[in-house]
Design an enzyme around this catalytic site. Structure first.
Site, PDB file in Angstrom:
ATOM      1  N   TYR A  35       0.838  -1.210   0.000  1.00 15.63           N
ATOM      2  CA  TYR A  35       0.000   0.000   0.000  1.00 15.63           C
ATOM      3  C   TYR A  35       0.869   1.256   0.000  1.00 15.63           C
ATOM      4  CZ  TYR A  35      -4.246  -2.759   0.987  1.00 15.63           C
ATOM      5  OH  TYR A  35      -5.300  -3.645   0.923  1.00 15.63           O
ATOM      6  N   SER A 190     -13.768  -2.212  -0.762  1.00 13.30           N
ATOM      7  CA  SER A 190     -14.601  -1.405  -1.672  1.00 13.30           C
ATOM      8  C   SER A 190     -16.101  -1.581  -1.437  1.00 13.30           C
ATOM      9  CB  SER A 190     -14.257  -1.706  -3.137  1.00 13.30           C
ATOM     10  OG  SER A 190     -13.448  -0.679  -3.668  1.00 13.30           O
ATOM     11  N   PRO A 191     -16.578  -1.563  -0.186  1.00 14.30           N
ATOM     12  CA  PRO A 191     -18.016  -1.737   0.062  1.00 14.30           C
ATOM     13  C   PRO A 191     -18.856  -0.610  -0.544  1.00 14.30           C
ATOM     14  CG  PRO A 191     -16.906  -1.019   2.069  1.00 14.30           C
ATOM     15  CD  PRO A 191     -15.826  -1.358   1.079  1.00 14.30           C
ATOM     16  N   LEU A 192     -18.228   0.553  -0.765  1.00 11.72           N
ATOM     17  CA  LEU A 192     -18.945   1.676  -1.394  1.00 11.72           C
ATOM     18  C   LEU A 192     -18.545   1.807  -2.864  1.00 11.72           C
ATOM     19  CD1 LEU A 192     -18.556   4.144   1.606  1.00 11.72           C
ATOM     20  CD2 LEU A 192     -20.625   2.891   0.962  1.00 11.72           C
ATOM     21  N   ALA A 193     -18.012   0.706  -3.411  1.00 13.85           N
ATOM     22  CA  ALA A 193     -17.642   0.674  -4.831  1.00 13.85           C
ATOM     23  C   ALA A 193     -16.659   1.797  -5.165  1.00 13.85           C
ATOM     24  CB  ALA A 193     -18.885   0.716  -5.716  1.00 13.85           C
ATOM     25  N   GLY A 194     -15.716   2.014  -4.268  1.00 12.13           N
ATOM     26  CA  GLY A 194     -14.696   3.034  -4.520  1.00 12.13           C
ATOM     27  C   GLY A 194     -15.282   4.418  -4.701  1.00 12.13           C
ATOM     28  N   GLY A 195     -16.435   4.679  -4.069  1.00 11.47           N
ATOM     29  CA  GLY A 195     -17.052   6.002  -4.185  1.00 11.47           C
ATOM     30  C   GLY A 195     -18.002   6.132  -5.354  1.00 11.47           C
ATOM     31  N   PHE A 198     -21.596   7.218  -4.911  1.00 12.06           N
ATOM     32  CA  PHE A 198     -21.932   8.588  -4.562  1.00 12.06           C
ATOM     33  C   PHE A 198     -21.955   9.502  -5.778  1.00 12.06           C
ATOM     34  CE2 PHE A 198     -20.032   6.717  -0.765  1.00 12.06           C
ATOM     35  CZ  PHE A 198     -20.991   7.013   0.191  1.00 12.06           C
TER      36      PHE A 198
END
Lengths: 278, 278, 278
Positions: A35, A190-195, A198
């Site tokens: 990372y 990535s639970p928010l699909a990488g943003g 939004f």
């Protein structure tokens, strides 16, 4: 913590973030050797060194097995995997040094390697445990079958996979079923699909508006609804948040208190897939 | 029995059909809570009530787990699944009442539910068995892996799946292999591809004419050849017939007496796939 | 040996080739009933008959289960499979007679047959072993799951599958993982992609030039590099060579002495796939 290098924080600010997380009950920090171009573990270790007593209140996760072409690793000529005993052991030693700790709570093989030898990995894990360097083991991005091949040789505590309403593959390809069967909880990246959830985008508009409506109905933040949707799966997934904003982390924690109705859950699924269930 | 509501029969006519079936040796009747907009079980129960002694000569199958938007269920706002203990138990109680019986011979989970908890389903099945409400359990439309996850917790007697010369997926995706391995016979829905095999259609012309030729060669009805083709598989599939015409049911029964030659079997496969085996 | 019929060799020349192979350490000869239109086993047996003492220095592999339309089998009307006890037994007897030997070292089911009965095949294998006609058993072109279904009933020593840099499916579809898990080595057919790797073709140009560069770097023949790339997999694949040229066979043998670096291995993978690993 994979983006920590992008947050341009001072060691004190990084320490403050860690302490705020702990206050929220978030005590596991997810790392990998690679990372931030092999740099994030060092940044985290630097903060931890400012208050070493925190170590016993947190769990440190790291990963190994991917080798990147990077100024930090001039010998690398191609992106490749290495899951040999020698590389795993050396990578753990590096992670311990960078994180300024003498053990990892959890070590994951980062990606399935076509050259991985299940026996060799299991033996290496055993030796790392015997040496007190790693307490628990797992994998990331493994198929159900690959997970089970290694799990038969040494008990694994998780498979960290990508999942979100925009990436539901693990719900249909045996990954979640297989983990539920073994009573092992997946971790979710990535639970928010990488943003992407939004962002204003016609392709995800129906999904975004369905989640938004349920957020309104329940009086919960948008992000919390997504986290709750994920955590309601019977394999009991544990979503990661890759954010450095304490508000985003609060929304994730808040999701643990939410229970969507079954209809709300299927409304999100239908919006994600573009059709109702068969 | 899923189309029974469309046949516009009186209770006496329904009873006559059931009795004709029994005379042919067809004694299992396949239901689901949702068939005919939650209405078919009631129609069948009404007929059965005219001659209650028939109950001990037949086997009643029902299913649960799908929830339809339907005038019969005004609370439902979306097509969804529910495989919770509460729903399974309530659905069985409804089925028993509608069918006017005090036990089901076989209960199936209708579709794999992303929210299904294998342990919860198995415990619910155990309780239903202990209560004398259901004798045997199975599933429908489950993958091989899903079947095995639940079968490890409570023995299942079948997986009811779609199969026909126009839908051969279960022969190639581990479903039939896995059932054969466990010595469990699949039940087959839509064995005649919902009638498509009989319809004039360029896309299925080669297949229809191959089956027709073999029907001529063997002196058997077209439908019987299709049923025989299915029953010859080593997993020993049990095809359902969805027809209310006694002649169609006779053709299905007749298939149990037919043994296609291996070449006839592969001629049908080749015609169905459009190419010979590799 | 599947192309032996095309080589237009005299029995003496065939014997010479076998003897040259043995000198190189290549002692396993891969047959099937159907190779060369049901003719290759006879050609090989004819050569073997010139020096019967060779039998104890070699291993004979054959296969059965496919039936071809062929002048040699006038009764066949369609390409089909037959994995019944009767056919397997008769096919082995034919192979023994044609090869002029009284036992096979290894018998494989040639292709997965939708009509195969795992129990029947396992029992037939047991009987062939008890009769001294076959020493070991395996399969070819089976999926991981099919392999395991039969392996549970009788231990199998291999699954012979297609694999090459141009056909990497078994590395990703559980075949190799599953064999490694069971510590069973796959055999590989078409390791050089049927010669396509050598041909001037824009579609494979990048791969060919990468292999060519590594061949230059290591001072090894092109074909040896490909064989080494395959043999380095952790399931320990055993590639077959279908060539009758002793030089090609030498290149295959030479590969056992080569160890590619991990980077070289991934360079070939990247060139084969057209992208780096994720």
């Amino acid at each position: 913590m994979w983006r920590m290098g992008e947050w341009k924080m001072s060691p004190q600010e990084r320490l403050a973030l860690v302490e705020q997380c702990i206050e929220l009950g978030v005590t596991s920090f997810d790392h990998a050797d690679i990372y931030g171009n092999y740099g994030v573990e060092e940044l985290f270790g630097e903060a931890l060194a400012l208050r070493p007593a925190l170590r016993e209140r947190i769990q440190l996760i790291s990963k190994c097995g991917i080798q990147l072409v990077s100024p930090a690793r001039p010998a690398h000529t191609i992106k490749q995997y290495d899951t040999s005993a020698a590389h795993i052991t050396a990578s753990v030693d590096n992670s311990l040094k960078a994180l300024r700790t003498d053990f990892l709570d959890l070590l994951l093989i980062h990606r399935p390697d076509p050259l991985m030898d299940f026996d060799e990995i299991a033996e290496t894990f055993e030796q790392l445990r015997a040496a007190g360097k790693v307490k628990h083991f797992g994998v990331s991005n493994f198929s159900r079958h690959q997970f089970e091949c290694l799990h038969r040789r040494i008990p694994l505590v998780t498979n960290q996979v990508e999942f979100s309403p925009l990436h539901t593959t693990p719900m249909y390809d045996e990954t979640f079923d297989g983990l539920q069967d073994l009573r092992v909880a997946p971790m979710i990246w990535s639970p928010l699909a990488g943003g992407r959830l939004f962002r204003d985008d016609p392709a995800t508009e129906a999904l975004r508006s369905t989640i938004g409506r349920i957020a309104n109905e329940t009086g919960q933040p948008f992000g919390s609804v997504v986290f709750a949707w994920i955590m309601q799966l019977p394999s009991r997934p544990i979503p990661l948040t890759g954010s450095g904003r304490i508000q985003a982390i609060e929304e994730a924690v808040r999701a643990t208190q939410i229970r969507l109705s079954r209809s709300q859950w299927f409304e999100i699924l239908r919006a994600a897939q573009g059709h109702e269930v068969p």
